[in-house]
Design a protein around this motif. Sequence first.
Motif, short mmCIF file in Angstrom:
data_model
loop_
_atom_site.label_atom_id
_atom_site.label_comp_id
_atom_site.label_asym_id
_atom_site.label_seq_id
_atom_site.Cartn_x
_atom_site.Cartn_y
_atom_site.Cartn_z
N ASP A 110 -22.61 -29.43 9.10
CA ASP A 110 -22.99 -30.56 8.31
C ASP A 110 -22.10 -30.67 6.91
OD1 ASP A 110 -24.74 -31.30 10.31
OD2 ASP A 110 -26.54 -30.11 9.37
N LEU A 111 -21.57 -29.53 6.41
CA LEU A 111 -20.97 -29.55 5.28
C LEU A 111 -19.72 -28.94 5.53
CD1 LEU A 111 -23.89 -27.87 2.97
CD2 LEU A 111 -23.22 -30.52 3.15
N HIS A 112 -18.65 -29.57 4.61
CA HIS A 112 -17.44 -28.93 4.65
C HIS A 112 -17.28 -27.83 3.32
CE1 HIS A 112 -16.53 -33.15 6.41
NE2 HIS A 112 -16.00 -32.27 7.23
N ILE A 113 -18.15 -28.07 2.20
CA ILE A 113 -17.79 -26.90 1.42
C ILE A 113 -19.23 -26.83 0.45
CG2 ILE A 113 -16.86 -26.92 -1.13
CD1 ILE A 113 -14.99 -28.95 -0.57
N THR A 114 -19.74 -25.71 0.48
CA THR A 114 -20.92 -25.33 0.09
C THR A 114 -20.67 -25.13 -1.63
OG1 THR A 114 -20.72 -22.96 -0.08
CG2 THR A 114 -21.56 -24.35 1.96
N GLU A 115 -21.62 -25.51 -2.34
CA GLU A 115 -21.64 -25.18 -3.69
C GLU A 115 -21.79 -23.91 -4.31
OE1 GLU A 115 -21.33 -25.41 -7.87
OE2 GLU A 115 -20.80 -26.86 -6.15
N VAL A 116 -22.43 -22.88 -3.54
CA VAL A 116 -22.34 -21.36 -3.57
C VAL A 116 -22.79 -20.85 -2.29
CG1 VAL A 116 -23.91 -21.79 -5.95
CG2 VAL A 116 -25.22 -21.38 -3.79
N VAL A 117 -22.86 -19.78 -2.31
CA VAL A 117 -23.36 -18.65 -1.21
C VAL A 117 -24.43 -17.67 -1.52
CG1 VAL A 117 -22.31 -16.91 0.62
CG2 VAL A 117 -20.87 -18.71 -0.44
N PRO A 118 -25.42 -17.88 -0.84
CA PRO A 118 -26.58 -16.95 -1.12
C PRO A 118 -26.37 -15.44 -1.07
CG PRO A 118 -26.79 -17.78 1.34
CD PRO A 118 -25.58 -18.48 0.52
N PRO A 119 -26.95 -14.88 -1.63
CA PRO A 119 -27.04 -13.35 -1.74
C PRO A 119 -27.01 -12.64 -0.23
CG PRO A 119 -28.41 -13.75 -3.48
CD PRO A 119 -28.21 -15.07 -2.53
N GLN A 120 -25.96 -12.19 0.21
CA GLN A 120 -26.07 -11.61 1.58
C GLN A 120 -25.04 -10.49 1.54
OE1 GLN A 120 -25.71 -13.77 4.97
NE2 GLN A 120 -27.31 -15.39 4.46
N PRO A 121 -25.25 -9.27 2.32
CA PRO A 121 -24.01 -8.53 2.40
C PRO A 121 -22.72 -9.01 2.72
CG PRO A 121 -25.93 -7.77 3.51
CD PRO A 121 -26.26 -9.31 3.31
N LEU A 122 -21.78 -8.52 1.77
CA LEU A 122 -20.17 -9.20 1.90
C LEU A 122 -19.78 -8.91 3.23
CD1 LEU A 122 -18.12 -10.65 0.47
CD2 LEU A 122 -17.40 -8.49 -0.58
N VAL A 123 -20.16 -7.87 3.96
CA VAL A 123 -19.37 -7.36 5.09
C VAL A 123 -19.81 -8.49 6.25
CG1 VAL A 123 -19.41 -5.58 6.73
CG2 VAL A 123 -18.98 -4.78 4.51
N SER A 124 -20.97 -8.54 6.18
CA SER A 124 -21.72 -9.53 7.15
C SER A 124 -21.30 -11.04 7.06
CB SER A 124 -23.07 -9.44 7.31
OG SER A 124 -23.78 -9.90 6.09
N LEU A 125 -20.92 -11.33 5.75
CA LEU A 125 -20.37 -12.88 5.29
C LEU A 125 -18.95 -12.79 5.89
CD1 LEU A 125 -22.16 -13.61 1.93
CD2 LEU A 125 -22.34 -14.84 4.11
#
Length: 527
Positions: A238-253
């Motif tokens: 639904d989105l091409h660009i997000t404004e932020v990324v929620p706090p999550q483990p960087l490895v999993s992202l």
Amino acid sequence: MPAQPSPAQSAQTQLERGNGPEPSTLDAHRCQEVACGNVLRDLYEGLVTEDAQGRLVPGMAQRWTVSADGRTWRFVLRPGLRWSNGEALDAGQIVASFRRAFAPATAAPFGELFDALDQAQAVQAGRVAPERLGVSAPDPRTVEFRLNRSASLPALLTLPIAFPVYLPAVRRHGAQHTRPGQLVSNGAYTLAAWTPQANLQLRRNPRFHDAAAVAIERVRFHVTEDAAAELQRFAAGDLHITEVVPPQPLVSLRRRFGAQLRLSPYLGAFWLGLNTTRAPFRDAPCAAGATRCDDRALALRRALAMAVDRDKLTRYVTGLGETPAYGTVPPGIAGYTPAQAAWSDLPQAQREAHARALYRYAGYSARNPLTLELRYNTSTPHRRLALAVAAMWRQTLGVQVRLRNEEWKVFVQNRKQRAITQAFRGGWIGDLADARNFLAAFGNDGPLNWTGYDDAGYRERLARADAAATDAARNAWLRAAEQRLLNDHAAIPLYFYTSKHLVSERVRGFQPNALDRHASRWLSLSP
């Protein structure tokens, strides 16, 4: 009836952007946050603008010159500039817009950043008429600025307060001139629709001077206060660009999104503000003839600052490359060495021991705990951070913290008024790569001084920086000002930002830059 685009055509010509909270305004002169700035940079163009890499490039002006003493700037406009309604746009209208921006009735929050502009502060304070402002139009294609000291004016002219506002619409519609069908702009896009708390729809402006190079026909900015929900919308396409990324483990992202996860250095500092104009953080006045003032409020502010474990915050709560902050100016500004809190080199255990002693000195204990309200705007990352800080204050000191989240517009007003706030989410995103930009708000009683910090020594150091003859001397005085601010603990620095977005593989032209600005005119969508 015009032919409607097919779904396939719409998918290729409409960019879907997450944008965080609902913009507080689309009045360019009153914008004070990222959410409105993102939209306004698509709707408007200043005399100078930025390319995809964040470099200064010609905007309305095709060229500019500066006098030998750095105090007179002349900007020559492109020929044939037009408003989105087709009317001609000339230098006289740009000057009139600047006068409106600095008029007291406009109450432009970023006006104080233009303190180098001749008479700007006096006009904003209502001491002289707007016509005395140091900007004029010698001819229809030339705008001239007079400064009271040398300053990097082109960088300032990329801010929304420097965008030209169409004054006939302001006179006709008042505050409603920002609504669809009434907002007249001069940038790459026009405002087609605005559904409150949902989205803003923009359409390419055929009268923009570089319209032929604007690849994307329509842009939709979505209100995405919940970062976790924004991520799910991106994952669903639904989105091409997000404004932020929620706090999550960087490895999993990384594993989930691969190269679509974009992290890069960013000139931004996150801190908690303490309202120094009311209890419990207000300093007691010095008694006449006293050699020492009651410094228990300062002790309390310092205790709260030392009790926070920033390494844990950046490792486990934010977790996307942020670095612990012990100052208000982030690293990466050429020629400037940021200051740090005097205790920043102590191990965390020693900081906490000092914090407990200061807390007791301030008059608090297990039997008489501090009760404190920590206020933040509705956002998943801000809530997680507030919970973590509240837990640290409770565990280390015994502070009883009430968390209060507010919708963005309400939060902004409460923070500015300083009437009910105690501790609150603060911080600053750089408007330009200059240490003064991160320090100026604390130097006066303007709408951006949310803490109410009032110190003559701090203001003197800023003034000496402004009068400095060399960049090295200027930066030295700015560092001295920052150190004084840190010693007074009106704000509690927590971390320095990274910019973090999810960007679809279909998006072309998205480039990292230190100010994290990504105007839609530089982007395109692959099929």
